[in-house]
Each structure stands twice: as structure tokens, then as C-alpha cells.
Design a protein around this motif. Sequence first.
Motif, mmCIF file in Angstrom:
data_model
loop_
_atom_site.group_PDB
_atom_site.id
_atom_site.type_symbol
_atom_site.label_atom_id
_atom_site.label_comp_id
_atom_site.label_asym_id
_atom_site.label_seq_id
_atom_site.Cartn_x
_atom_site.Cartn_y
_atom_site.Cartn_z
ATOM 1 N N TRP A 108 -0.787 -31.388 -46.987
ATOM 2 C CA TRP A 108 -0.499 -31.474 -45.552
ATOM 3 C C TRP A 108 0.002 -30.148 -45.008
ATOM 4 C CZ3 TRP A 108 0.126 -36.146 -42.483
ATOM 5 C CH2 TRP A 108 -0.112 -37.331 -43.188
ATOM 6 N N ASP A 109 -0.620 -29.695 -43.925
ATOM 7 C CA ASP A 109 0.076 -28.707 -43.111
ATOM 8 C C ASP A 109 1.268 -29.439 -42.499
ATOM 9 O OD1 ASP A 109 0.644 -26.389 -41.575
ATOM 10 O OD2 ASP A 109 -0.331 -27.348 -39.854
ATOM 11 N N PHE A 110 2.313 -28.704 -42.135
ATOM 12 C CA PHE A 110 3.552 -29.357 -41.673
ATOM 13 C C PHE A 110 3.615 -29.467 -40.148
ATOM 14 C CE2 PHE A 110 8.178 -28.660 -40.647
ATOM 15 C CZ PHE A 110 8.581 -29.958 -40.941
ATOM 16 N N ASP A 111 3.668 -28.316 -39.476
ATOM 17 C CA ASP A 111 3.844 -28.301 -38.018
ATOM 18 C C ASP A 111 2.522 -28.692 -37.352
ATOM 19 O OD1 ASP A 111 4.767 -27.921 -35.479
ATOM 20 O OD2 ASP A 111 4.728 -25.738 -35.536
ATOM 21 N N GLY A 112 2.460 -29.878 -36.816
ATOM 22 C CA GLY A 112 1.228 -30.401 -36.211
ATOM 23 C C GLY A 112 0.911 -31.767 -36.806
ATOM 24 N N PRO A 113 0.401 -31.810 -38.038
ATOM 25 C CA PRO A 113 0.061 -33.115 -38.611
ATOM 26 C C PRO A 113 1.275 -33.990 -38.923
ATOM 27 C CG PRO A 113 -1.209 -31.375 -39.664
ATOM 28 C CD PRO A 113 -0.176 -30.697 -38.801
ATOM 29 N N ILE A 114 2.413 -33.380 -39.257
ATOM 30 C CA ILE A 114 3.579 -34.192 -39.632
ATOM 31 C C ILE A 114 4.577 -34.300 -38.485
ATOM 32 C CG2 ILE A 114 5.610 -34.243 -41.155
ATOM 33 C CD1 ILE A 114 3.817 -33.586 -43.455
ATOM 34 N N GLY A 149 -4.956 -30.318 -41.604
ATOM 35 C CA GLY A 149 -4.369 -29.208 -40.852
ATOM 36 C C GLY A 149 -4.788 -29.240 -39.396
ATOM 37 N N ASP A 150 -4.088 -28.461 -38.580
ATOM 38 C CA ASP A 150 -4.382 -28.486 -37.145
ATOM 39 C C ASP A 150 -4.753 -27.106 -36.596
ATOM 40 O OD1 ASP A 150 -1.846 -27.324 -37.297
ATOM 41 O OD2 ASP A 150 -1.199 -28.215 -35.385
ATOM 42 N N ALA A 151 -4.952 -26.128 -37.479
ATOM 43 C CA ALA A 151 -5.246 -24.774 -36.990
ATOM 44 C C ALA A 151 -6.411 -24.170 -37.770
ATOM 45 C CB ALA A 151 -4.011 -23.882 -37.146
ATOM 46 N N THR A 210 -6.524 -21.432 -39.192
ATOM 47 C CA THR A 210 -6.012 -20.816 -40.425
ATOM 48 C C THR A 210 -5.935 -21.838 -41.561
ATOM 49 O OG1 THR A 210 -3.811 -21.133 -39.500
ATOM 50 C CG2 THR A 210 -4.698 -18.901 -39.429
ATOM 51 N N ASP A 211 -5.644 -23.116 -41.221
ATOM 52 C CA ASP A 211 -5.626 -24.172 -42.247
ATOM 53 C C ASP A 211 -7.033 -24.381 -42.795
ATOM 54 O OD1 ASP A 211 -2.869 -24.854 -41.917
ATOM 55 O OD2 ASP A 211 -3.394 -25.960 -40.102
ATOM 56 N N PHE A 212 -8.013 -24.414 -41.880
ATOM 57 C CA PHE A 212 -9.398 -24.642 -42.308
ATOM 58 C C PHE A 212 -9.876 -23.499 -43.208
ATOM 59 C CE2 PHE A 212 -13.915 -23.782 -41.734
ATOM 60 C CZ PHE A 212 -14.442 -24.952 -42.273
HETATM 61 MG MG LIG Z 1 0.017 -26.453 -38.011
#
Ligand SMILES: [Mg+2]
Length: 250
Positions: free
Chosen positions: A34-40, A197-199, A201-203
Motif C-alpha cells: 500500500w502507498d500510504f497518503d491517498g489509499p489509506i 497507489g494514487d500517483a 510515481t507509485d505506478f
Molecule cells: Mg500517495
Amino acid sequence: MTSETTQTERVTAETENENERLRQLITRARVVLWDFDGPICNLFAGHPAEQVANDLVDWLGGRGLHGLLTDAERQALDPQTVLRALHRRHRHSDLVAEAGERLTQAELKAAVSARPTAYADPLIRTWTAVGSRLAITTNNHPRAVVAYLDSRGTTSCFAPHVYGRTEDPHLLKPDPDCLNRALNAMGCEPSAALMIGDAPTDFVAAAQAGVPFLGYARNERKAKPLRDAGAQCLVDSLLPVLESVRTGRS
Ligand SMILES: [Mg+2]
């Protein structure tokens, strides 16, 4: 058959394809990163990231170092951009270490007023209950992540697998470093994991690590950059993910 019916059938078929793609991503995942800021959560809901970035810029200015950043870096209003830029110009210096610590303190403060993402907590608990293993792979500092998870009672769903910012800002996503650390520690093949992820950079980080990707974008403004980066499976809510985990593993 009217064109309206054809249109309806096409939309239905596309939705079914998307549901099937989502179901496959979920059922194949033994480990969820999990990415943190966004998905959580929305980490900076009560303590805006723009303010944190401005505080870092002001701190540099107070030290006579205003010129270290370009106008574009200052105007990005993104603390990670500031940190990365400092690191490019002063690798492993005390300045970068101090900027990193300032950002960590701001994230710890933000964690207190972070707003949970809808359905994130039940999804975390349900995914854990059906036997998947979860990790956090984030550009935020692990201390801020753990402070937030403690406040939600979900630390045990992840611990000890929280992989975040280190003293090397060049290893922040899009570098796949935090994903690779998680995969290595959990003994998981990239193809048996899933990154949420939501960005962009995550992808990119997930693609470099060879990990399948599910994009979380609560609106079109967040979805477009993910699609432009190449993300193919997006959800605008974690509810269908939760429903799929519930039904797919029952
Ligand atoms: Mg994020």
C-alpha cells in the motif's frame, strides 16, 4: 437493436471486463503493498502539504539558501520535491538530513489530523483476515505511518512491514527501493504482489519492481495522470475492492 441498447450493452461489457480485471488482480495477490497518503488516508487533511513545503522554503531562506531551489521547485508546493532538490545539490549533507527531519516532524503532526480514506480500514482488516499479507511502501516517514496506524488500531495488520523514506531521498518512489525492500523481507515474488497507489510515481515504481498495480483515484483530476502514466486498472473508491476481497476469498 437501437443504438441506445448497443451503447448500454457496451458499457455493461466494459464494466464486466473491469470487474473481472479487478477480481483477478485481487485473487492473485498474496502480498499487498500500500502507498500510504491517498489509499489509506489523506495525511495532510488538517495540515496542508503546501504549508509544509512553504515552511521548508522559508527555513532555507532564513539560512540564506533561498537560491538553492529553482522557482519551479518552490512553486511545486510539494515537500518531497524540496527534499529531492536539496539532495541533488547537497548529497548526504547535514542540510538534507535536517530538511528530512523537519518533514518527518511535519508528517507526525499531520498524522494526528489525517482523514481516513473511505473503506480503507475495513479493507485492511478484511484483507488480513482472509490471509493476505500487507505492507506499506511509501515516501512518507515510517514513524508518521505507524503513528497513524496506531491511532486506527491497524498497526498489527502491517507490522513490521512498513517501508518508507530513509536518509536517501533519491530512493523515494518512483525508485522501486521501498517495494523491493518489502518483497525481499516478505519473501514474495513481484508477480504475486499487488501495489495500490494514487500517483504516477507509485505506478512507475511498481512497474520497475515488476509488481501488478491498482490505481486509486477518487476523481478525474487524480485519475488522468495515472492513466497517462500507463495504469490500466483504476478504482474511484475502495468499496469494490472490499467487496471483491470479501466475495473472492469466501
Ligand atoms: Mg500517495
